[in-house]
Design an enzyme around this catalytic site. Structure first.
Site, PDB file in Angstrom:
ATOM      1  N   ASP A  11      -5.042 -10.514   3.192  1.00  0.00           N
ATOM      2  CA  ASP A  11      -6.062  -9.831   2.560  1.00  0.00           C
ATOM      3  C   ASP A  11      -7.457  -9.981   3.001  1.00  0.00           C
ATOM      4  O   ASP A  11      -8.023 -11.218   2.887  1.00  0.00           O
ATOM      5  CB  ASP A  11      -6.082 -10.122   0.950  1.00  0.00           C
ATOM      6  CG  ASP A  11      -6.935  -9.059   0.330  1.00  0.00           C
ATOM      7  OD1 ASP A  11      -7.504  -7.993   0.716  1.00  0.00           O
ATOM      8  OD2 ASP A  11      -6.570  -8.899  -0.960  1.00  0.00           O
ATOM      9  N   ASP A 104      -7.826  -3.181   4.591  1.00  0.00           N
ATOM     10  CA  ASP A 104      -8.032  -4.517   4.927  1.00  0.00           C
ATOM     11  C   ASP A 104      -6.772  -5.435   4.256  1.00  0.00           C
ATOM     12  O   ASP A 104      -7.378  -6.760   4.126  1.00  0.00           O
ATOM     13  CB  ASP A 104      -9.296  -4.846   4.035  1.00  0.00           C
ATOM     14  CG  ASP A 104      -9.202  -4.464   2.535  1.00  0.00           C
ATOM     15  OD1 ASP A 104      -8.255  -3.584   2.236  1.00  0.00           O
ATOM     16  OD2 ASP A 104     -10.188  -5.004   1.720  1.00  0.00           O
ATOM     17  N   GLU A 105      -5.720  -4.903   4.258  1.00  0.00           N
ATOM     18  CA  GLU A 105      -4.692  -5.755   3.735  1.00  0.00           C
ATOM     19  C   GLU A 105      -3.181  -5.362   4.233  1.00  0.00           C
ATOM     20  O   GLU A 105      -3.192  -4.059   4.590  1.00  0.00           O
ATOM     21  CB  GLU A 105      -4.609  -6.078   2.151  1.00  0.00           C
ATOM     22  CG  GLU A 105      -4.568  -4.666   1.519  1.00  0.00           C
ATOM     23  CD  GLU A 105      -4.137  -5.053   0.068  1.00  0.00           C
ATOM     24  OE1 GLU A 105      -3.461  -6.040  -0.472  1.00  0.00           O
ATOM     25  OE2 GLU A 105      -4.512  -4.354  -0.748  1.00  0.00           O
TER      26      GLU A 105
END
Length: 424
Positions: A11, A104-105
């Site tokens: 993350d 983003d993860e």
């Protein structure tokens, strides 16, 4: 659950804000907020701003009151998409089993990467080093035997942390945590659990599953009981990770004009459809989100007979859903009816979302027979926008209209008009 800890959840830390800091190094160490206008919501915030209580999805008015000294910068979703592409490339240098959850993860299964790169914790450390060295971005990584434990671990070691949960320590790690840490426990479920006297994951594990079923429903009760015992048999699936695709807009001023709302639904539907096509996906369920001037928020959804990636179909469905709320000058009653006084209520935010996703199959050009026959034409328009800009091709009713101010969405190809999902 895997035999060892080979699942990673990576993350990125304050992703949008961190990307902005790469080109604004003078703001490092200062509270900074990424937001789509003063009437929008917080899309991301540095940890210096979070120290004042600022959080993702918080209305900007409240964020300003909490942290008046914060520097506010507008979002650059193209930059976030570009950074995401580079980060995902780093992940895939270690394993092809990468399942992105958002820009983003992602989950990674590194069980097969040991011979080349070493143990899962070593791989996690290498990913963190490369992200910092190559992209000037930090991330937090949870390493565990299952996906949900890895996600909990990454959340609890933020920012810029690494947490490893060995298989024989899963229950010792989980059971002291609050019930809200469990994947799927939102505020309502947490309130129900609290009324039952259940405050930790260990409390859930020690409660008979039938009790949980009666309180939360059969599926949810059984699911949470299994998670509380560390049981999560899902596997990292690179091909099945999209859950929803959507876009929304916070208007610069509250809107009550049905024509303006309809035009915005058309714009948002086009963005969602373009993103579906870009990802090779189709959707069966279309949802709308309406936030009123008093911040009251209503969502409505409809499941289609056939899945689609066509803006015309998504638009027609979203218009029907908003019309059912009495906001387009015509109220077509359907389950639940409009909220009290909806006809006189000004709209602050409007959103369209596609879910119940599947893989897009081959299509024939069947103009005039089914709306889906327009897919190939819309793909041609996608390519034109990618080459000549977002304004090159579009509905006539949107000519001269600009979609500025407080926009938010799940990302999209260049020219599609989509933008990145709000992330912490």
């Amino acid at each position: 659950m895997a035999a060892d800890s080979a699942i990673l959840h990576v993350d990125m830390d304050a992703f949008f804000a961190s990307v902005e800091l790469r080109r604004r190094p003078e703001l490092r160490g200062r509270p900074m907020i990424v937001a789509g206008g003063e009437r929008g919501v917080v899309l991301s915030a540095t940890y210096e701003a979070r120290a004042f209580g600022v959080r993702s999805a918080m209305p900007m008015g409240r964020a300003r009151r909490m942290c008046p000294a914060a520097v506010v910068v507008p979002p650059d979703h193209a930059a976030y998409r570009a950074a995401s592409v580079e980060i995902m490339k780093i992940f895939r240098d270690f394993t092809p089993l990468v399942a992105p959850l958002s820009v983003d993860e992602a989950f990674l299964d590194v069980a097969g990467a040991r011979a080349l790169f070493g143990s899962p914790p070593r791989i996690a450390a290498a990913i963190r080093r490369r992200g910092a060295a190559e992209q000037d971005l930090t991330c937090s990584v949870g390493v565990a035997p299952s996906m949900f434990v890895a996600k909990i671990a990454s959340t609890r070691c933020k920012p810029d942390g690494l947490a490893v949960v060995p298989p024989d320590q899963v229950l010792a790690y989980l059971h002291p945590l609050p019930t809200g840490a469990l994947w799927g426990v939102g505020p309502r479920a947490e309130a129900v659990l609290t009324r039952l006297g259940l405050r930790t994951i260990g409390d859930i594990a020690g409660t008979p599953v039938d009790t949980l079923r009666r309180a939360l429903g059969d599926a949810a009760g059984a699911h949470l009981h299994r998670l509380a015992w560390g049981i999560d048999e899902r596997q990292v699936d690179p091909g099945g990770t999209d859950v929803t695709i959507g876009a929304e807009r916070t208007f610069p001023t509250d809107v009550g004009d049905p024509a303006v709302l309809a035009r915005e639904l058309l714009r948002l539907s086009g963005r969602v459809a373009a993103q579906l096509r870009h990802r090779g996906r189709t959707a069966r369920t279309i949802s709308v989100k309406v936030r009123f001037a008093d911040f009251r928020t209503i969502t409505r959804s409809r499941t289609l007979r056939d899945s689609t990636d066509v803006s015309q179909t998504i638009y027609a469905t979203s218009v029907g859903l908003v019309a059912d709320l009495g906001l387009l000058g015509v109220h077509r009653a359907s389950g639940g009816g409009p909220p009290p006084g909806a006809e006189d209520t000004m709209v602050r935010l409007l959103g369209v979302r596609a879910s119940n996703l599947g893989e897009a199959g081959p299509r024939q050009l069947l103009l005039g027979e089914r709306p889906e026959g327009w897919t190939e034409l819309e793909r041609v328009a996608d390519r034109a926008r990618a080459r000549f800009g977002a304004a090159a091709v579009g509905p006539a009713s949107l000519i001269g209209q600009r979609g500025s101010g407080g926009q938010r969405g799940s990302g999209g190809p260049p020219g599609a008009g989509g933008n990145g999902a709000a992330r912490a």
